[in-house]
Design a protein around this motif. Structure first.
Motif, mmCIF file in Angstrom:
data_model
loop_
_atom_site.group_PDB
_atom_site.id
_atom_site.type_symbol
_atom_site.label_atom_id
_atom_site.label_comp_id
_atom_site.label_asym_id
_atom_site.label_seq_id
_atom_site.Cartn_x
_atom_site.Cartn_y
_atom_site.Cartn_z
ATOM 1 N N CYS A 4 0.862 -1.201 0.000
ATOM 2 C CA CYS A 4 0.000 0.000 0.000
ATOM 3 C C CYS A 4 0.893 1.244 0.000
ATOM 4 N N GLY A 5 1.832 1.258 -0.932
ATOM 5 C CA GLY A 5 2.822 2.339 -1.002
ATOM 6 C C GLY A 5 2.378 3.546 -1.804
ATOM 7 N N ASP A 63 -2.905 23.080 -4.746
ATOM 8 C CA ASP A 63 -2.320 23.022 -3.388
ATOM 9 C C ASP A 63 -0.982 23.764 -3.358
ATOM 10 N N ALA A 217 -3.747 -2.480 -1.492
ATOM 11 C CA ALA A 217 -4.886 -1.598 -1.188
ATOM 12 C C ALA A 217 -4.494 -0.146 -1.432
ATOM 13 N N GLN A 224 -4.081 6.969 -8.315
ATOM 14 C CA GLN A 224 -4.325 8.186 -7.533
ATOM 15 C C GLN A 224 -5.810 8.364 -7.278
ATOM 16 N N SER A 225 -6.187 8.454 -6.012
ATOM 17 C CA SER A 225 -7.614 8.535 -5.711
ATOM 18 C C SER A 225 -7.848 9.448 -4.516
ATOM 19 N N LEU A 226 -8.669 8.988 -3.577
ATOM 20 C CA LEU A 226 -9.059 9.831 -2.445
ATOM 21 C C LEU A 226 -8.808 9.120 -1.127
ATOM 22 N N VAL A 227 -8.687 9.899 -0.065
ATOM 23 C CA VAL A 227 -8.454 9.340 1.267
ATOM 24 C C VAL A 227 -9.583 8.370 1.645
ATOM 25 N N VAL A 228 -10.823 8.744 1.338
ATOM 26 C CA VAL A 228 -11.937 7.855 1.718
ATOM 27 C C VAL A 228 -11.793 6.482 1.060
ATOM 28 N N ALA A 230 -8.896 5.120 0.196
ATOM 29 C CA ALA A 230 -7.762 4.439 0.837
ATOM 30 C C ALA A 230 -8.224 3.776 2.138
HETATM 31 C C1 LIG Z 1 -1.050 16.825 -3.446
HETATM 32 C C2 LIG Z 1 -2.162 15.861 -3.146
HETATM 33 C C3 LIG Z 1 -3.325 16.356 -2.584
HETATM 34 C C4 LIG Z 1 -4.356 15.475 -2.283
HETATM 35 N N1 LIG Z 1 -5.489 15.979 -1.722
HETATM 36 C C5 LIG Z 1 -6.476 15.142 -1.389
HETATM 37 C C6 LIG Z 1 -7.645 15.633 -0.767
HETATM 38 O O1 LIG Z 1 -7.808 16.844 -0.538
HETATM 39 N N2 LIG Z 1 -8.613 14.733 -0.429
HETATM 40 C C7 LIG Z 1 -8.472 13.410 -0.667
HETATM 41 O O2 LIG Z 1 -9.362 12.628 -0.317
HETATM 42 N N3 LIG Z 1 -7.378 12.917 -1.273
HETATM 43 C C8 LIG Z 1 -6.376 13.744 -1.630
HETATM 44 N N4 LIG Z 1 -5.263 13.254 -2.236
HETATM 45 C C9 LIG Z 1 -5.173 11.811 -2.508
HETATM 46 C C10 LIG Z 1 -4.807 11.049 -1.245
HETATM 47 O O3 LIG Z 1 -3.655 11.642 -0.656
HETATM 48 C C11 LIG Z 1 -4.524 9.600 -1.607
HETATM 49 O O4 LIG Z 1 -5.602 9.047 -2.339
HETATM 50 C C12 LIG Z 1 -4.348 8.750 -0.341
HETATM 51 O O5 LIG Z 1 -3.363 9.330 0.495
HETATM 52 C C13 LIG Z 1 -3.930 7.319 -0.702
HETATM 53 O O6 LIG Z 1 -3.589 6.614 0.461
HETATM 54 P P1 LIG Z 1 -2.593 5.384 0.393
HETATM 55 O O7 LIG Z 1 -2.438 4.950 1.807
HETATM 56 O O8 LIG Z 1 -3.052 4.400 -0.614
HETATM 57 O O9 LIG Z 1 -1.221 5.963 -0.166
HETATM 58 P P2 LIG Z 1 -0.254 7.178 0.424
HETATM 59 O O10 LIG Z 1 -1.074 8.085 1.281
HETATM 60 O O11 LIG Z 1 0.394 7.680 -0.776
HETATM 61 O O12 LIG Z 1 0.690 6.397 1.373
HETATM 62 C C14 LIG Z 1 1.707 5.552 0.883
HETATM 63 C C15 LIG Z 1 2.827 5.523 1.907
HETATM 64 O O13 LIG Z 1 3.741 4.505 1.576
HETATM 65 C C16 LIG Z 1 5.051 4.996 1.701
HETATM 66 N N5 LIG Z 1 5.913 4.221 0.809
HETATM 67 C C17 LIG Z 1 5.965 4.244 -0.545
HETATM 68 N N6 LIG Z 1 6.878 3.375 -0.999
HETATM 69 C C18 LIG Z 1 7.412 2.776 0.081
HETATM 70 C C19 LIG Z 1 8.423 1.783 0.282
HETATM 71 N N7 LIG Z 1 9.052 1.226 -0.752
HETATM 72 N N8 LIG Z 1 8.710 1.419 1.552
HETATM 73 C C20 LIG Z 1 8.072 1.990 2.601
HETATM 74 N N9 LIG Z 1 7.132 2.923 2.480
HETATM 75 C C21 LIG Z 1 6.800 3.318 1.250
HETATM 76 C C22 LIG Z 1 4.937 6.452 1.310
HETATM 77 O O14 LIG Z 1 6.001 7.198 1.830
HETATM 78 C C23 LIG Z 1 3.603 6.831 1.949
HETATM 79 O O15 LIG Z 1 3.750 7.237 3.281
HETATM 80 C C24 LIG Z 1 -4.219 14.109 -2.560
HETATM 81 C C25 LIG Z 1 -3.048 13.611 -3.136
HETATM 82 C C26 LIG Z 1 -2.023 14.480 -3.437
HETATM 83 C C27 LIG Z 1 -0.758 13.954 -4.053
#
Ligand SMILES: Cc1cc2nc3c(=O)[nH]c(=O)nc-3n(C[C@H](O)[C@H](O)[C@H](O)COP(=O)(O)OP(=O)(O)OC[C@H]3O[C@@H](n4cnc5c(N)ncnc54)[C@H](O)[C@@H]3O)c2cc1C
Length: 251
Positions: A4-5, A63, A217, A224-228, A230
């Motif tokens: 889930c990176g 942003d 996941a 690329q999607s949304l926090v909800v 994730a």
């Molecule tokens: C600039 C920006 C603004 C956003 N604004 C919004 C918003 O306002 N509302 C909203 O709902 N969504 C927003 N999003 C989208 C939201 O951030 C993501 O959909 C959500 O964070 C995805 O969660 P995730 O846990 O799948 O991945 P991430 O949140 O990307 O978490 C992945 C984690 O894994 C770590 N990782 C990666 N590779 C490795 C590795 N090899 N070893 C160890 N760790 C690793 C990363 O450092 C990171 O901490 C935004 C995204 C961006 C880029």
């Protein structure tokens, strides 16, 4: 194992002097800015006192505009390669479809409030960066783009307009030109299959990858999607893992 990176591999620009000090990817800049706010320090990549250019007209670019303003940049310009969307719905985009119209997000609103004009320039991109003797970013050469239809495929592409180059001062350029999916080295190390967009491939609605006992996941799964999403995917993937390990689940 649950992969889930995220899907934060940034799309780069293919222009000269990308290595100039002051050219950086949007998420690196936003991460540094957030860390500085949380730690009560000044960001190592602050926009304070600088002319800032944000490449990319999407949410991440917005942003960056908002953050650069709050760090007290001297000016901020946001480049978008596509034409400006219409202010009202076109006949081809009726309700209840998602409205493809010009939106003014909080970053742009704040820029309008502070500088009196929308920071976005459409149909424009960077042609090259100019460095000073010490390798610091000094200026950016911008170029206009025009939409041209490929006579064979009918596809529209944005092509540079020769002679439209102009040089503007810039000490910080933030690249927010989209994301290319997950880091390939991670998916390759685990030997899992990916889809055409480098997301980890699963059966529709599933969380198991092509390799036994490796699940996925969040953005790494759906792009690329949304926090909800994730959060929802994290819970559903935990349930899938529990079910596979235990043969039943109460999650
Ligand atoms: C600039 C920006 C603004 C956003 N604004 C919004 C918003 O306002 N509302 C909203 O709902 N969504 C927003 N999003 C989208 C939201 O951030 C993501 O959909 C959500 O964070 C995805 O969660 P995730 O846990 O799948 O991945 P991430 O949140 O990307 O978490 C992945 C984690 O894994 C770590 N990782 C990666 N590779 C490795 C590795 N090899 N070893 C160890 N760790 C690793 C990363 O450092 C990171 O901490 C935004 C995204 C961006 C880029």
């Amino acid at each position: 194992m649950l992969l889930c990176g995220g899907a934060r591999k940034p799309r780069s620009l293919n222009v000269e002097h990308m290595d100039a000090e002051g050219v950086m990817f949007a998420v690196d800049y936003l991460t540094a800015a957030t860390r500085a706010v949380l730690g009560g320090t000044v960001s190592e990549a602050s926009a304070a006192g600088k002319h800032v250019i944000v490449v990319g007209g999407g949410d991440t670019g917005n942003d960056c505009v908002g953050t650069a303003l709050r760090q007290e940049c001297v000016s901020v310009t946001q480049l978008e390669m596509m034409p400006a969307p219409p202010e009202d719905r076109t006949p081809g985009n009726p309700w209840p479809e998602w409205p493809r119209i010009l939106k003014v997000d909080y970053g742009q609103e704040e820029a309008i409030w502070k500088f009196g004009a929308d920071p976005r320039i459409y149909q424009t991109t960077v042609k090259e960066f100019v460095k000073d003797k010490r390798g610091n970013l000094k200026e950016a050469v911008l170029i206009s783009l025009s939409a041209q239809k490929d006579p064979n495929t009918g596809r529209l592409s944005m092509v540079p307009v020769e002679g439209s180059e102009r040089t503007v001062p810039a000490q910080l350029v933030l690249i927010a030109a989209g994301f290319l999916g997950s880091e390939r080295y991670v998916t390759e190390s685990f030997g899992v299959e990916t889809d055409g967009r480098t997301n980890v491939k699963t059966a529709p609605g599933g969380y198991a990858s092509s390799r036994a006992k490796i699940y996925t996941a969040g953005d790494m799964h759906r792009g690329q999607s949304l926090v909800v999403w994730a959060i929802t995917e994290g819970r559903a993937a935990a349930r899938a893992v529990d079910l596979d390990l235990m043969g039943y689940t109460n999650l």
